[in-house]
Design an enzyme around this catalytic site. Sequence first.
Site, PDB file in Angstrom:
ATOM      1  N   GLU A 109       3.798  -5.841   7.404  1.00  0.00           N
ATOM      2  CA  GLU A 109       2.897  -4.872   8.030  1.00  0.00           C
ATOM      3  C   GLU A 109       3.175  -4.664   9.512  1.00  0.00           C
ATOM      4  O   GLU A 109       3.081  -3.534  10.017  1.00  0.00           O
ATOM      5  CB  GLU A 109       1.428  -5.307   7.824  1.00  0.00           C
ATOM      6  CG  GLU A 109       0.881  -5.054   6.440  1.00  0.00           C
ATOM      7  CD  GLU A 109       1.156  -6.174   5.447  1.00  0.00           C
ATOM      8  OE1 GLU A 109       0.556  -6.170   4.367  1.00  0.00           O
ATOM      9  OE2 GLU A 109       1.997  -7.073   5.762  1.00  0.00           O
TER      10      GLU A 109
ATOM     11  N   ALA B 125       0.845  -1.192   0.000  1.00  0.00           N
ATOM     12  CA  ALA B 125       0.000   0.000   0.000  1.00  0.00           C
ATOM     13  C   ALA B 125       0.883   1.245   0.000  1.00  0.00           C
ATOM     14  O   ALA B 125       2.048   1.202   0.408  1.00  0.00           O
ATOM     15  CB  ALA B 125      -0.914   0.003   1.223  1.00  0.00           C
TER      16      ALA B 125
ATOM     17  N   GLY C  94       0.423  -5.129   0.771  1.00  0.00           N
ATOM     18  CA  GLY C  94      -0.778  -5.159  -0.039  1.00  0.00           C
ATOM     19  C   GLY C  94      -0.546  -5.707  -1.427  1.00  0.00           C
ATOM     20  O   GLY C  94      -1.453  -6.284  -2.044  1.00  0.00           O
TER      21      GLY C  94
ATOM     22  N   GLU D 189      -0.805  -9.331  -1.006  1.00  0.00           N
ATOM     23  CA  GLU D 189      -2.207  -9.688  -0.787  1.00  0.00           C
ATOM     24  C   GLU D 189      -3.010  -9.639  -2.083  1.00  0.00           C
ATOM     25  O   GLU D 189      -3.939 -10.423  -2.279  1.00  0.00           O
ATOM     26  CB  GLU D 189      -2.817  -8.773   0.273  1.00  0.00           C
ATOM     27  CG  GLU D 189      -2.257  -9.061   1.662  1.00  0.00           C
ATOM     28  CD  GLU D 189      -2.815  -8.130   2.726  1.00  0.00           C
ATOM     29  OE1 GLU D 189      -3.429  -8.633   3.690  1.00  0.00           O
ATOM     30  OE2 GLU D 189      -2.648  -6.899   2.587  1.00  0.00           O
TER      31      GLU D 189
END
Length: 246
Positions: free
Chosen positions: A129, A63, A106, A109
């Site tokens: 994270e 992210a 992310g 993911e």
Amino acid sequence: MYTTLLIVGDQTDRLHVRLNRPGVRNAISRVMVEELHDICDRLEASPRILILSGGEGVFASGADIAELRERRAADALEGINSRLFMRIAALPMPVIAAIDGWALGGGAELAYAADFRIASNRACFGNPEASLGIIAAAGATWRLLELVGEPLAKEILLAGRVLTAQEALEARLVTELHDPSALDAAADALADRIAVLDPLAIQHSKRVMSAPRSEHPAVDELAQSVLFESSAKFERMTAFVDRRAK
């Protein structure tokens, strides 16, 4: 039309979308999320195979931390990334993630949400994270358990382990490794294998595979009842019988 995505292949049976924020290692921003929702709109309305790839040496670095730092509790409850990845996973036709280089946070993911993951021999997977004071809340805490098993998932999520391409292959997180220059062609070859099958049968198979255990076998039988009446079933089975009779 898009600012953080590139449509590098738009064919009758597939759409190839490349993440395109090279200056920030393809960090997933809110704009990219919105653009990927637009892609989902297209593929839900007109089902096709989706190929997702990144740039040279990086699939997606995670992210966008500059954005993530400013998000608060309400943003977490909105599920900005997680709801997109759920939607990608639920697309009617299969999703292929072609991963070259880093797939972190992310970005990893997003790859986990695909039906197929193929990678270059320099790919790396990790979920750092916890080092940033948050959790991997866009699917890793449960998808990774399903994909590689609890012991390895805990090493990645709770101890910061980063998997090399070979380790990801051995763990079956990815199913193929290729030279980076051959990765796009490998993704198309996999899409070719899918595309020769009956699209309606593929869509029903994917949906039934994702159904809870408690819904089987009823959900299987219902899907089969639809397919038993399809024109493709009669055409393909007739062709098979005719070939065998020759």
